[in-house]
Design a protein around this motif. Structure first.
Motif, PDB file in Angstrom:
ATOM      1  N   UNK A   1      -2.634 -66.684  43.328  1.00 50.16           N
ATOM      2  CA  UNK A   1      -2.460 -67.424  43.732  1.00 50.16           C
ATOM      3  C   UNK A   1      -1.873 -68.809  43.921  1.00 50.16           C
ATOM      4  N   UNK A   2      -0.782 -69.579  45.128  1.00 43.36           N
ATOM      5  CA  UNK A   2      -0.686 -69.756  44.730  1.00 43.36           C
ATOM      6  C   UNK A   2      -1.482 -71.346  45.646  1.00 43.36           C
ATOM      7  N   UNK A   3      -1.854 -72.499  45.463  1.00 37.92           N
ATOM      8  CA  UNK A   3      -2.297 -73.474  46.694  1.00 37.92           C
ATOM      9  C   UNK A   3      -1.788 -73.955  47.880  1.00 37.92           C
ATOM     10  N   UNK A   4      -2.013 -73.656  48.992  1.00 41.89           N
ATOM     11  CA  UNK A   4      -1.135 -73.888  49.846  1.00 41.89           C
ATOM     12  C   UNK A   4      -1.422 -75.084  50.709  1.00 41.89           C
ATOM     13  N   UNK A   5       0.017 -75.401  51.121  1.00 43.63           N
ATOM     14  CA  UNK A   5      -0.840 -76.490  52.223  1.00 43.63           C
ATOM     15  C   UNK A   5       0.277 -76.492  53.781  1.00 43.63           C
ATOM     16  N   UNK A   6      -0.759 -75.482  54.740  1.00 48.82           N
ATOM     17  CA  UNK A   6       0.198 -75.179  55.480  1.00 48.82           C
ATOM     18  C   UNK A   6      -0.193 -75.620  56.990  1.00 48.82           C
ATOM     19  N   UNK A   7       0.843 -75.105  58.294  1.00 45.75           N
ATOM     20  CA  UNK A   7       0.691 -75.147  59.603  1.00 45.75           C
ATOM     21  C   UNK A   7       1.369 -73.706  60.323  1.00 45.75           C
TER      22      UNK A   7
ATOM     23  N   UNK B   1       4.985 -81.785  45.061  1.00 44.79           N
ATOM     24  CA  UNK B   1       5.399 -82.327  45.881  1.00 44.79           C
ATOM     25  C   UNK B   1       5.160 -82.152  47.049  1.00 44.79           C
ATOM     26  N   UNK B   2       6.051 -80.904  47.730  1.00 46.18           N
ATOM     27  CA  UNK B   2       5.844 -80.502  48.651  1.00 46.18           C
ATOM     28  C   UNK B   2       4.947 -80.097  49.258  1.00 46.18           C
ATOM     29  N   UNK B   3       4.555 -80.046  48.472  1.00 44.55           N
ATOM     30  CA  UNK B   3       2.202 -79.096  49.555  1.00 44.55           C
ATOM     31  C   UNK B   3       2.015 -80.766  50.203  1.00 44.55           C
ATOM     32  N   UNK B   4       2.049 -81.696  49.634  1.00 45.19           N
ATOM     33  CA  UNK B   4       1.717 -83.538  50.400  1.00 45.19           C
ATOM     34  C   UNK B   4       1.416 -82.645  52.065  1.00 45.19           C
ATOM     35  N   UNK B   5       0.729 -83.812  52.256  1.00 42.42           N
ATOM     36  CA  UNK B   5      -0.063 -83.223  53.898  1.00 42.42           C
ATOM     37  C   UNK B   5       1.262 -83.566  55.077  1.00 42.42           C
ATOM     38  N   UNK B   6       1.579 -82.395  56.177  1.00 41.57           N
ATOM     39  CA  UNK B   6       3.230 -82.593  56.605  1.00 41.57           C
ATOM     40  C   UNK B   6       2.726 -83.174  57.844  1.00 41.57           C
ATOM     41  N   UNK B   7       2.508 -84.451  57.387  1.00 41.01           N
ATOM     42  CA  UNK B   7       1.750 -85.652  58.438  1.00 41.01           C
ATOM     43  C   UNK B   7       3.139 -86.184  59.790  1.00 41.01           C
ATOM     44  N   UNK B   8       3.947 -86.035  59.511  1.00 40.12           N
ATOM     45  CA  UNK B   8       5.147 -86.032  60.363  1.00 40.12           C
ATOM     46  C   UNK B   8       4.769 -85.086  61.545  1.00 40.12           C
ATOM     47  N   UNK B   9       5.113 -83.474  61.522  1.00 38.80           N
ATOM     48  CA  UNK B   9       5.683 -82.535  61.938  1.00 38.80           C
ATOM     49  C   UNK B   9       3.749 -82.470  62.507  1.00 38.80           C
ATOM     50  N   UNK B  10       2.766 -83.726  62.391  1.00 35.97           N
ATOM     51  CA  UNK B  10       1.749 -82.664  63.108  1.00 35.97           C
ATOM     52  C   UNK B  10       1.635 -84.235  64.130  1.00 35.97           C
ATOM     53  N   UNK B  11       1.999 -85.109  63.586  1.00 35.32           N
ATOM     54  CA  UNK B  11       2.232 -85.796  64.511  1.00 35.32           C
ATOM     55  C   UNK B  11       3.577 -85.526  65.772  1.00 35.32           C
ATOM     56  N   UNK B  12       4.665 -85.031  65.685  1.00 33.65           N
ATOM     57  CA  UNK B  12       5.260 -84.258  66.364  1.00 33.65           C
ATOM     58  C   UNK B  12       4.667 -83.395  67.325  1.00 33.65           C
ATOM     59  N   UNK B  13       3.730 -82.528  66.644  1.00 37.50           N
ATOM     60  CA  UNK B  13       3.274 -81.575  67.924  1.00 37.50           C
ATOM     61  C   UNK B  13       2.398 -81.761  68.574  1.00 37.50           C
ATOM     62  N   UNK B  14       1.470 -83.013  67.783  1.00 35.37           N
ATOM     63  CA  UNK B  14       0.309 -83.954  69.255  1.00 35.37           C
ATOM     64  C   UNK B  14       1.667 -84.451  69.795  1.00 35.37           C
ATOM     65  N   UNK B  15       3.073 -84.527  70.241  1.00 30.00           N
ATOM     66  CA  UNK B  15       4.035 -85.185  71.073  1.00 30.00           C
ATOM     67  C   UNK B  15       4.382 -84.100  71.721  1.00 30.00           C
ATOM     68  N   UNK B  16       4.048 -83.477  71.550  1.00 31.52           N
ATOM     69  CA  UNK B  16       4.940 -82.453  72.788  1.00 31.52           C
ATOM     70  C   UNK B  16       6.337 -81.949  72.345  1.00 31.52           C
ATOM     71  N   UNK B  17       7.223 -82.891  71.599  1.00 36.30           N
ATOM     72  CA  UNK B  17       8.620 -83.005  71.736  1.00 36.30           C
ATOM     73  C   UNK B  17       8.930 -81.709  70.498  1.00 36.30           C
ATOM     74  N   UNK B  18       9.758 -80.595  71.428  1.00 37.31           N
ATOM     75  CA  UNK B  18       9.153 -79.556  70.029  1.00 37.31           C
ATOM     76  C   UNK B  18      10.957 -80.141  69.431  1.00 37.31           C
ATOM     77  N   UNK B  19      12.155 -81.259  69.719  1.00 41.01           N
ATOM     78  CA  UNK B  19      12.874 -82.097  68.898  1.00 41.01           C
ATOM     79  C   UNK B  19      12.472 -81.889  67.827  1.00 41.01           C
TER      80      UNK B  19
END
Ligand code: C5P
Length: 317
Positions: free
Chosen positions: A27-33, A213-231
């Motif tokens: 398997x591979x370790x994942x960080x996914x949303x 490094x691409x498995x780093x925590x997806x903070x920017x995406x998570x903030x964007x989801x909280x804001x509800x801004x689709x762009x």
């Protein structure tokens, strides 16, 4: 089948999929949303003399299945394995019929097989009136496949480990998606193998023993989801498996380009593909993008969907 329990279960898309190096266990370790989308399989489970599985394609609007004859209906079907695993856990013979109406694309990177397994667990727990808590079902789900716990839970969630360890993610509002279904499916293990091959070729160095490094925590995406801004969400969609899927099905590049040309905010391969998922600004835009993509002839079929939606749930229909 009045004594059947019916469960509706959604498809998923990965808004972020960071893939670490190959582990010793394959398997591979994942960080996914993950986000659950409003394309559903319906699974009916009823008492029977032996365990059986049937799969039918929904011929109405919304049918996403290419050819359900590719799906095994023996005990290798993940839904049958779910019934066997739950039966063993509670000491009961899994003598039930499992009837699946398929709308989630088969071998499409949208967790269709995992969805049916999750639905079977929920249906059987209700049919057998089991005194089983959610944590036990989640444990059984994780043993069946990496995506099965998310199919149980639905919503929007951050997944780590193989993808089976979940915490909920706050996503404000509704996101509107267009899905371009491909003519041929892709095997998930084959796509992971292709990623390993591309990385070993030096096109993507992963230091030994390190998490990519691409498995780093997806903070920017998570903030964007909280804001509800689709762009903002659109600008942070990411999938490490995408280049492996594109390497195996190069025509997907054209599909991804066509969706953005049609007015989507961004396009991404869904999970291991080959379904392409396009995030749109709103529902009207999604309908327009879907119409234009259908006309472009770059996909077998085109669907609109919204998310997040709940996971596997008993319905009274
Ligand atoms: O867990 P599941 O059975 O759905 O995984 C299918 C295949 O996908 C695995 O056998 C493996 O090849 C690949 N996979 C992986 N790393 C993960 C999840 C799946 O390599 N985290």
């Amino acid at each position: 089948m009045s004594d059947a329990v019916r469960v509706r279960v959604p498809a998923k898309v990965n808004l972020h999929l960071g893939v670490g190096p190959l582990r010793a266990d394959g398997y591979h370790d994942l960080v996914t949303v993950f986000q659950a989308l409003s394309i559903y399989d319906d699974v009916a489970v009823a008492p029977a003399t032996t365990l059986s599985v049937s799969v039918t394609r929904d011929n109405g609007r919304g049918s996403g299945s290419r050819d359900v004859s590719d799906i095994p209906v023996d005990n290798t079907n993940l839904a049958a394995r779910a019934a066997i695993a739950l039966g063993e856990y509670v000491g009961r013979e899994p003598a039930v019929s499992i009837d699946i109406v398929k709308r989630i694309p088969v071998a499409g990177g949208m967790a269709g097989g995992s969805a049916d397994a999750a639905a079977t667990l929920v249906a059987l727990a209700a049919l057998w009136k089991l005194d089983i808590d959610r944590a036990e079902l989640v444990e059984l789900a994780a043993g069946l496949g990496s995506d099965v716990p998310f199919s149980l839970r639905g919503g929007t969630a951050l997944g780590t480990g193989r993808g089976e360890q979940l915490v909920p993610v706050l996503a404000r509002g509704e996101l509107h998606w267009v899905l371009a279904l491909a003519r041929d499916g892709l095997s998930t293990p084959a796509v992971y193998r292709e990623l390993d091959r591309l990385r070993d070729n030096g096109s993507h160095e992963v230091p030994e023993g390190d998490v990519d490094p691409e498995t780093a925590h997806p903070d920017a995406l998570i903030s964007a989801l909280a804001s509800g801004d689709a762009h903002a969400v659109a600008s942070h969609l990411h999938n490490d498996l995408q280049r492996a899927a594109l390497s195996l099905q190069p025509t997907l590049r054209r599909t991804l380009r066509a969706g953005v040309d049609a007015g989507a905010l961004a396009g991404i391969v869904s999970g291991s593909g080959p379904t392409c998922a396009f995030l749109c600004a709103d529902e009207v835009s999604a309908v327009n993008v879907a119409a234009e993509l259908s006309g472009a002839g770059v996909a077998r079929a085109v669907r609109t969907a919204s998310g997040p939606v709940p996971g596997a749930r008993v319905t009274d229909e």
